[in-house]
Structures are given as C-alpha cells and as structure tokens.
Design an enzyme around this catalytic site. Structure first.
Site, PDB file in Angstrom:
ATOM      1  N   ASP A   1       1.002  -1.228   0.261  1.00  0.00           N
ATOM      2  CA  ASP A   1      -0.350   0.326   0.429  1.00  0.00           C
ATOM      3  C   ASP A   1       0.855   1.114   0.033  1.00  0.00           C
ATOM      4  O   ASP A   1       2.304   1.640   0.425  1.00  0.00           O
ATOM      5  CB  ASP A   1      -0.515  -0.556   0.898  1.00  0.00           C
ATOM      6  CG  ASP A   1      -1.874   0.690   0.905  1.00  0.00           C
ATOM      7  OD1 ASP A   1      -1.391   1.679  -0.439  1.00  0.00           O
ATOM      8  OD2 ASP A   1      -2.759   0.865   2.028  1.00  0.00           O
ATOM      9  N   TRP A   2       0.427   2.224  -0.215  1.00  0.00           N
ATOM     10  CA  TRP A   2       0.493   3.422  -0.361  1.00  0.00           C
ATOM     11  C   TRP A   2       1.867   4.198   0.787  1.00  0.00           C
ATOM     12  O   TRP A   2       1.522   3.835   1.657  1.00  0.00           O
ATOM     13  CB  TRP A   2      -0.216   4.951  -1.283  1.00  0.00           C
ATOM     14  CG  TRP A   2       0.500   4.620  -2.907  1.00  0.00           C
ATOM     15  CD1 TRP A   2       0.204   6.042  -3.371  1.00  0.00           C
ATOM     16  CD2 TRP A   2      -0.124   3.600  -3.461  1.00  0.00           C
ATOM     17  NE1 TRP A   2       0.717   5.203  -4.698  1.00  0.00           N
ATOM     18  CE2 TRP A   2       0.069   4.056  -5.065  1.00  0.00           C
ATOM     19  CE3 TRP A   2      -0.505   1.569  -3.170  1.00  0.00           C
ATOM     20  CZ2 TRP A   2      -0.052   3.494  -6.012  1.00  0.00           C
ATOM     21  CZ3 TRP A   2      -0.671   1.381  -4.201  1.00  0.00           C
ATOM     22  CH2 TRP A   2      -0.407   1.729  -5.673  1.00  0.00           C
TER      23      TRP A   2
END
Ligand code: BGC
Length: 712
Positions: A222-223
């Site tokens: 995920d970012w």
C-alpha cells in the site's frame, strides 16, 4: 535485462521523471523501451477510476454493490472499471477491496463488501474477473486484516489474531480472488499482523499467499506502507509503491551484500512480468490517456442499475412506498442530503470525481408526474415542518460522510439530522427516511416513521436510482451486507483493547464477527445481516438436501422460490450452514445465495452446491482445512434471522481439502544493523504529498522489526 532494468521494475517512479503530462495515476512503473516492456500505471480504485481523473463514471460505493448480492453485477461493475481504466491508459486497477467490516465504525466500510467472508469472496471473484476481462490487472487489497483507520500505519495498529480466525474470516476473499478470480496482484496493508508489518510478513506473503494458495502474481505495498528493505524482499514483497526508498538503491546494496539473493530480484521481476503477459500487455500497443473522456451512457446505466437494486428497504409500514403519482399529489423533499448535500461516494483514495450528480430532488421531480414536489433544506425547522405538513408524503434525508483516514466515533446520525427526522415525522404521518450513509446507523426514531430506505453512497446516478425505487419502477431488492446494531453496546468489538486497540488491536472476538457474533450471543440487532424488504412478497419452500449421507463432501441443496405478491420483484435466497457441535464454529455461516427475479405468480427452483471446503473449518494444529464427520444442518431463507427451511446431511468421514500452509521457506535473516541501514534510506517521518489532494501523514513509528522489540 540488466540489473538496473530489473531494479527499475520493483518500485514506483515517484522520484523519477514520469514523462506523463496532465493528471497522473496513483503509481507508475516506467516503461523499459529497449525491451518493449510497457509502463505499469496503477490507478485507484474500488468505486471507479479515481486519483482525481475526470471524464469518468462515479459508480456506487462497493457496499451498495454488495447489497445487490449479485455476482453478475459485480462482473459488470469490474468491467466498467476496466474499460475506463484502460481508456485512461492505466493497466493495474487498485481494486477490489476485500477487507471485512469487523466493526461498523470502520471508516472504509463503504469501500468493501460487508462483514461476511463468503459474500465478499463471491463478489470479489466476479469483480476481479470483470476487471481482468478487458486486459487489466486487478490488485486485490488490503492484505490482510486491515479493518480500521485509527492508528493506521503505526506500531500500535498491530492486529493480534489467531490463525483460525485469520484463515476463516479475513483471508478467504483474498484466496478466492487469487485462486478462482486469477487476480494478477495483491496489495499488502498498513497494519501489523501478529507483530510483523503486513508488507514485511513472511507468513502472509510467502507461506499463505504464495505457498498455500500458489499465487504467481506480484505483491505491491500500500502507498508508503513499505516497512523494510531486505527483510521485506525476503518476506515476499515484490513491488514498492509509490516511491523507491527501500527497493531502489537500498535493495541494490542489499543484493550486493548477499542479504537478498539475486534470484529473489529475478522472482520479483518475473512475477510482475508474468501478470503483464497474462493481461496481454505485450500483445497490444499501449493505448489510452489520462485526459481521455471514458465515461459512457452505458456505464452510467450500470451505475444507476446497481445503485437502485442495491438500496435496502428496511421499513415500509402501510405500504407507504412505492409512491403512486396518480394518487399522491404532493411530495416534500426535506434535508440538504436531498439536494446539494447528497453524498454519492465515500472519502479517500477511492473517491471518484463524478461528471455530474443527479440529486434526489432532481430525480424525484423528473419522475413525479403531476405531483408537486416541494423542497426544504431543513436548516430552517419552520420551513421543514411546513413542507412536511403540506405534502402527502414527506421524504427526509439523513447523511453521514465517512472515508479513509478516519473511523467513525459513533453510529449515531448528526443530532441535526435526528432532530429533523423527528420534526418531519411529527408533521407528516407518511414520513420516509432515506439514509445516505456508508455503513450502519442507529435509528431511535424508527417507530415514528413509516418507511426507511438505506441508499448507501449511490454514485453519480443517485437521484435517478432513488426515484426508480421510490416510485416502484425498480423493486428494492437489496439485502444488508452488514448487521445494523441497535447501538454500539451490541457490536462484537466492545472493549478498547479490541477497538481501536491499546498498544495493539486484539481480535479477541475471534470468529464471532458480524452476524456470527449476534447469533452466538443471541443478541437481536436492529436489522440483521441479509435483511431487506421488497414491494412484493415471496415464499421459499420445498427444501431438498442430498445425498443424505455423503462420503466425498458434495451435497446439493434445492428450494423453490415463488413471487406470491402482485408486482415483479427480486429475492435473495440465502443458505446458512450449521456445523456439527464441538467444532467451535459460531451457530451459522453463509455458504450460498441466489438472487432471483420473478414476475408475480411465478416460481423458480434454486440450487446450491456444497463442497468439502464449504463444510470445512480451519484446523490450526495441522494448518489446514478440515471437515469433520458428523451431521450438518442447512438453513434456507431470506436473511440471517429468517431461515424457515432446514434440512440435514451426514458426512461419513473427515475430509481435508487443499494443502496445509507450508512451513516458512529458509530466507536470509536481516540483522538489526542492516534493518536500520535500510530504514535510514526510507525515512518514515515525513508528510507525503498525496494524489487525492489530502495528506497521508506517516507518523514516524519505526517498524517493530527494526526496533527489535517484543510485540506489546
Ligand atoms: C489506500 C489504497 C490506495 C492507495 C493509492 C492508500 O491510501 O489505502 O487503497 O489504493 O492509497 O491511492
């Protein structure tokens, strides 16, 4: 490929020139033109093409799709996302989101398919197939046990969950998306899991995803969720997003020092390329552009259809709905949510910029025929009362905006909305409440109103879809994909240790998530999982279960469903399984559902196929699925609390479908000094610019692995 070319494929290009003009995707791996390897554009997300791009269709929130209980529609939903992503030149769709609604306060509850792993799995498989049917790579997210925003991305967001609960509740939808849906990629989540960050977790990535399930695609962070360099690579992480702080120069150094085998880098690149080949990215020229207008009338029609059929009719006393314009002369639309304040999508990375919004007021006016429609925004109580008094029917709107980054603190509506509902209910006996919320809310006013319609976040076509239902052009056939509790005292995560956690988040409710908890504790919720009314009526009968004794664990369950009313409509027939006693399972688990559309007076026969896996529970001692010999009961009906039909069959001997979780493969261990060296390349205590205009604040908790500290 040269070493540099390989390395360039395993991280995002945030710090490199992208060569793209105009709006940009959430993530990008640049093309390698020398080798004709196209770029990878990773675009959000689960409710349509996001990341601030325009000219796209704002679909209903995934929770509205879930309320349809319709895998075919989930396929259509995925196809729309795929077509629009492709038109925008992206090739990875950051969807579907397959997290389980562990608690109705979860900020991202609107972005997923509810509280049940089976429903989530069926819809996840179909959406994945829809996305990939047009040459996109689906990225199933967020792996795994990512169920809250509070404490997000920090060390105290350490989910402490037992293996059986993880395998039975939080993992099955990912397993199905990967093994049945063929998802080409998986996004690991922000939380820690049993002491190790999900993106750095060899149990999740190496043992379960790549071992037990045989996943051949790639795992993306995920970012800004990378929490380890060499350690993460060895744990099974393949692609860092959106930047390169761990998997750029730091990984090069680690490979040079033999802390990560060269073969692991080859595997990472091979996995990414493999999914690109499977998606056909080498078989067609790159096309599409972020500036293209990709929304179409057909896509808008899909949005309208899903929004309308996903609305859940929770109460309809005296058949206050549907509105018949030949008999209803005046309609009051009350509350800002009926017009400018209408919420069409949740907040955060899944947000889609709608090309237009059909407000409820616009939709109702367009359909009202000769009836007068009077609007009061509700800010002036006197006007609201007057509007309500002057109308045959009063429709009052209450809304709660929820989104990523923040959980809700309460299940209550805003006091102003509650007050408005009460005022209107006292002023008009035919009051209908439309709830424009992403999850459950409490309803202290329920007895005072005749109708309640749960509209979720219905996307750009909100007003049309609402009018379709209010006026009976579409039968409201939605069923709740989450339990609506009476209040917070009823929910499974009832202590601060469980929600939002104190030093860690204890999943001590175990398997008793959602309706499983209410059934186990014999708690009557406000509205149960699977519930939803229709404008017509149905009977479900003639249950058949066979064979009565099975050796191989295959059983067919059949029933007839009849539309006994006077209007066309749709019913969702639901099958719940009760395991033999002593297995430790909650009372009942959903194992089948069929949505059937029927004209008045007609009937259909539905069948459900149970297989050994459907009968199995997770055997934590042997790390595998196991169905014990004994008598299983099936219950069939139209909600988790209305199951009039029951039958039974016996499994003659135990079965163990699938393979056990393999042991952890030997991987190089990363020393504390090396971890600290990696982490120094990737400072966590910065505020990253965030594509959707918000900020993603990363609060500076170093990974537990780096600290070398025991899990609290
Ligand atoms: C979200 C993901 C999303 C990513 C990229 C993160 O904040 O958790 O769901 O895909 O951002 O925008």
């Amino acid at each position: 490929m040269t070493f540099a070319e390989k390395l360039s494929m395993v991280h995002g290009a945030l710090h490199e020139p992208t060569g793209i003009t105009g709006p940009i995707y959430a993530g990008l791996v640049p093309a390698i033109t020398r080798l004709c390897i196209p770029q990878l554009g990773l675009l959000d997300g689960p409710a349509g093409s996001g990341d601030g791009l325009t000219g796209v269709t704002q679909l209903p929130a995934p929770v509205a799709l879930a309320a349809n209980w319709d895998p075919e529609l989930a396929h259509d939903f995925g196809s729309v996302i795929a077509a629009e992503h492709a038109g925008k030149g992206a090739n990875v769709a950051l969807a579907p989101a397959l997290d389980i609604v562990r608690d109705p306060r979860a900020g991202r509850g609107f972005e997923v398919f509810g509280e049940d792993p089976y429903l989530t799995a069926r819809l996840g498989v179909s959406e994945t197939q829809g996305v990939q049917s047009l040459g996109l790579i689906a990225q199933a997210k967020h792996f795994a046990a990512y169920n809250q925003e509070t404490l997000r991305d920090t060390q105290p967001d350490n989910v402490v969950v037992d293996e059986r609960t993880l395998q039975e509740i939080y993992l099955p939808a990912f397993e199905a998306a990967v093994t049945e849906g063929g998802a080409g990629s998986v996004m690991c989540s922000y939380n820690y899991l049993n002491g190790t960050h999900a993106c750095n977790n060899p149990y999740l990535l190496n043992q379960v995803l790549k071992g037990q399930w045989g996943f051949k695609g790639f795992v993306t962070t995920d970012w800004y969720a990378a929490f380890g360099g060499a350690g993460a690579a060895n744990a099974g992480l393949d692609l860092q997003m959106p930047d390169d702080c761990y998997f750029g120069p730091a990984l090069e150094k680690a490979i040079g020092a033999n802390r990560v085998p060269q073969a692991r880098l080859d595997d990472m690149v091979g996995r990414i390329l493999r999914s690109m080949f499977v998606a056909g990215l080498f078989d067609r020229p790159a096309s599409g552009s972020p500036d293209a207008v990709v929304t179409t009338p057909q896509h808008a029609a899909v949005a309208r259809d899903i929004a309308a059929r996903g609305m859940v009719l929770l109460k309809n006393s005296d058949n206050v709905l549907p509105i018949d314009p030949s008999r209803t002369h005046s309609i009051a639309v009350i509350g800002t949510g009926g017009d400018a304040g209408a919420i069409t999508g949740g907040g955060g990375s899944s947000h889609v910029v709608p090309p237009y919004v059909v407000s409820p007021l616009t939709g109702i006016k367009a359909r009202a025929g000769g009836a007068t429609v009077r609007y009061a925004d509700g800010t002036n109580p006197v006007q609201a009362i007057q509007a309500a008094r002057s109308a045959d029917v009063a429709i009052v709107f209450a809304s709660v905006m929820q989104g990523e980054f923040k959980d809700r603190l309460t299940l209550e509506l805003f006091p102003t909305d509650t007050l408005l509902i009460e005022l209107v209910a006292r002023s008009n006996p035919n009051t209908v409440v439309v709830l424009n919320t992403g999850s459950a809310v409490t309803m202290p006013w329920l007895d005072d109103v005749k109708g309640v319609l749960q509209a979720w976040y219905p996307g750009q076509e909100y007003g049309h879809a609402l009018a379709d239902v209010l006026f009976g052009d579409v039968d409201p056939s939605g069923k709740l994909p989450i339990t609506f509790p009476k209040d917070l005292t009823q929910v499974p995560a009832r202590s601060p240790l469980q929600w939002p956690g104190v030093g860690s988040v204890q999943y001590s409710e175990g398997l008793a998530v959602g309706y499983r908890w209410y059934d186990q504790q014999d708690i009557t919720p406000l509205f149960p999982f699977g519930f939803g009314l229709s404008y017509t009526s149905f009977s479900i009968d003639h249950l058949s279960v066979g064979p009565a004794v099975t050796d191989d664990g295959h059983v067919t369950v059949g029933a007839d469903v009849t539309n006994t009313g006077h209007r066309a409509g749709a019913e969702v027939v639901q099958l719940y399984l009760e395991h033999p006693s002593g297995t430790g399972e909650p009372p009942r688990v959903l194992r089948g559902f069929k949505r059937v559309s029927l004209d008045p007076g007609t009937a259909a026969h539905v069948t459900f196929e149970l297989d050994p896996r459907a009968l199995s529970v997770w055997d934590a001692a042997n790390h595998r699925w196991s169905a014990g010999a004994g008598t299983y009961t099936v219950r069939v009906g139209n909600s988790s609390r209305n199951l009039p039909l029951s039958g039974a069959f016996t499994l003659s001997h135990a079965l163990s479908p699938g393979i056990p979780t393999p042991p952890a493969p030997a991987i190089p261990q990363t020393s504390l000094a090396d971890s600290l060296g990696d982490a120094a390349m990737c400072p966590k205590d910065f505020i990253a610019p965030y594509v959707n205009g918000g900020v993603l604040s990363i609060t500076g908790f170093p990974p537990l692995e780096v600290l070398g500290k025991p899990v609290p």
